[in-house]
Design an enzyme around this catalytic site. Structure first.
Site, PDB file in Angstrom:
ATOM      1  N   ASP A 252      -8.701   2.644  -7.910  1.00 29.95           N
ATOM      2  CA  ASP A 252      -7.253   2.485  -7.790  1.00 29.95           C
ATOM      3  C   ASP A 252      -6.715   1.648  -8.945  1.00 29.95           C
ATOM      4  OD1 ASP A 252      -4.566   2.035  -6.312  1.00 29.95           O
ATOM      5  OD2 ASP A 252      -5.722   3.241  -4.897  1.00 29.95           O
TER       6      ASP A 252
ATOM      7  N   HIS B 257      -0.556  -1.070  -5.644  1.00 30.39           N
ATOM      8  CA  HIS B 257      -1.127   0.008  -4.837  1.00 30.39           C
ATOM      9  C   HIS B 257      -2.551  -0.310  -4.376  1.00 30.39           C
ATOM     10  CE1 HIS B 257      -2.579   4.067  -3.833  1.00 30.39           C
ATOM     11  NE2 HIS B 257      -1.305   4.359  -3.633  1.00 30.39           N
TER      12      HIS B 257
ATOM     13  N   ASN C 115       1.024  14.252  -2.566  1.00 27.53           N
ATOM     14  CA  ASN C 115       2.435  14.309  -2.192  1.00 27.53           C
ATOM     15  C   ASN C 115       3.133  15.421  -2.958  1.00 27.53           C
ATOM     16  OD1 ASN C 115       1.891  11.986  -0.727  1.00 27.53           O
ATOM     17  ND2 ASN C 115       2.626  10.637  -2.350  1.00 27.53           N
TER      18      ASN C 115
ATOM     19  N   SER D  56      -1.432   8.581  -0.073  1.00 23.82           N
ATOM     20  CA  SER D  56      -2.329   7.582  -0.645  1.00 23.82           C
ATOM     21  C   SER D  56      -2.537   6.411   0.302  1.00 23.82           C
ATOM     22  CB  SER D  56      -1.777   7.074  -1.974  1.00 23.82           C
ATOM     23  OG  SER D  56      -0.532   6.431  -1.779  1.00 23.82           O
TER      24      SER D  56
END
Length: 385
Positions: A70, A99, A189, A256
């Protein structure tokens, strides 16, 4: 990555720029201050819906290593405890986006007194692999991060990143799967302006546990990519999690943020059932989900308690005791000598039982005859009578 967003890998950049250009971009982060979070936090609907705290009497993920590729992680957050941080960007392990810190909190945020938020597997060992220092990243670094996770002994790997099919990425995924890693990836997405949705990778690769997003109503959210072959759903709208600076966010949207919930469940399953390989762990999570509800929902909402505790007949058969190993070559198995003592005892018992039965039979005949004669001796038979 903040708000609605799976980390997007910029393929055009990765293909057009040479290694030196990519390295220069990585060394000069576009920003190092994620959006501010709040200092107060409440229990999220996702935590109530999954009720994963009911699994904690059985396991909290002890002994299981979970890696996540990430944007890094803010290890200064009191609920984020990372065993190891790897930086592939040469910019330091700090999370400049937020994130990665949110993903870490969902997977294994520590259970702390008076804080209603906690991760799914708070005792799991976390490894942060920083692949990006901004919202865009390099697919080659993503592949390297997957391989690095496998080499570091990760048993579960969370990838909240979406990109297209790339040989280097597919090779890395196959490498990790061959190393018995459970790979959990966001289904991706979609936006209305994107046109016809296409499958997102690495979630669409065979053997990967692809996770779609569900809202508080339990239905798939509009932005969850149904073109990706989804395995299960998990909460992915209005999500609460940890945030850099010791803060929290309660407005996070995206597949996510759904993926780390399932990665946490995979850690619980691997801790409770260490005998299961990555294929059986993935199948167990799919078979115990709450049920499909249309396109892009896979087997339905992930169910942590059933995933950990349900007895699956297929596993009972698969885990039956193995046959004893054969004798070494040249060794002849001799028959076991008869147990003469046991045979003698058995014969004596049988004889006694036979005599007792004969005695009972004799008594049953003699007593009625004696009563009829008044117990007087019978008259001797005379020849000619």
């Amino acid at each position: 990555m903040a708000g609605r967003g799976v980390v997007a890998v910029a393929l055009a950049f990765a293909l057009a720029a040479g290694p030196s250009t990519a390295a220069a971009a990585a060394a000069e982060p576009q920003r190092c201050a994620p959006p501010r979070g709040g200092v107060e936090v409440g229990e999220s609907w996702a935590q109530r819906r999954l009720a994963f705290t009911r699994v904690w009497p059985l396991t909290r993920g002890e002994g299981v290593t979970v890696a996540f590729v990430d944007s890094g992680v803010d290890t200064r957050h009191p609920q984020v405890r990372v065993a190891k941080s790897v930086d592939l960007t040469s910019t330091g392990p700090l999370d400049c986006v937020g994130h990665g810190t949110a993903v870490a909190g969902i997977i294994g945020g520590a259970d702390m007194k008076d804080i209603p938020f906690a991760g799914v597997a708070p005792k799991a060992r976390l490894i942060s692999i920083k692949q990006s220092n901004a919202e865009n990243g390099d697919v080659a670094l993503l592949a390297e991060g997957i391989r690095r996770a496998a080499d570091l002994g990760a048993q579960v790997l969370n990838i909240s990143i979406q990109t297209g099919d790339q040989p280097v990425l597919k090779s890395a995924v196959e490498y990790a799967l061959a190393g018995d890693v459970v790979i959990v990836a966001a289904a991706g997405n979609i936006r209305k302006e994107d046109g016809t949705p296409a499958p997102s990778y690495p979630a669409a690769y065979e053997g990967v546990l692809a996770v779609g997003s569900a809202g508080p109503d339990g239905k798939r959210t509009d932005f969850s990519n149904a073109a990706t072959p989804v395995s299960v759903l998990a909460p992915g709208a209005a999500i609460t999690s940890t945030w850099p600076g010791g803060a929290y966010r309660q407005d996070l949207d995206g597949t996510s943020y759904a993926a780390p919930y399932v990665a946490g469940v995979a850690a619980l399953v691997r801790a409770r059932h260490p005998e299961l390989d990555n294929v059986r762990v993935r199948r167990r999570i799919e078979l115990t989900a709450d049920g499909a509800s249309g396109a892009g929902t896979g087997a339905g909402m992930v169910n942590p308690l059933l995933a950990v505790s349900q007895i699956l007949p297929s596993e009972v058969v698969a885990l039956a005791p193995a046959r004893p190993a054969p004798l070494p070559s040249g060794v002849v198995a001799r028959p076991k000598p008869p147990d003469t003592e046991t045979m003698t005892r058995a014969g004596g018992i049988a004889l006694a039982a036979l005599l007792a039965a004969g005695l009972v039979t004799a008594v049953s005949v003699v007593i009625p005859l004696g009563r009829r004669r008044g117990w007087r001796p019978g008259r001797a038979a005379v020849p000619g009578d």
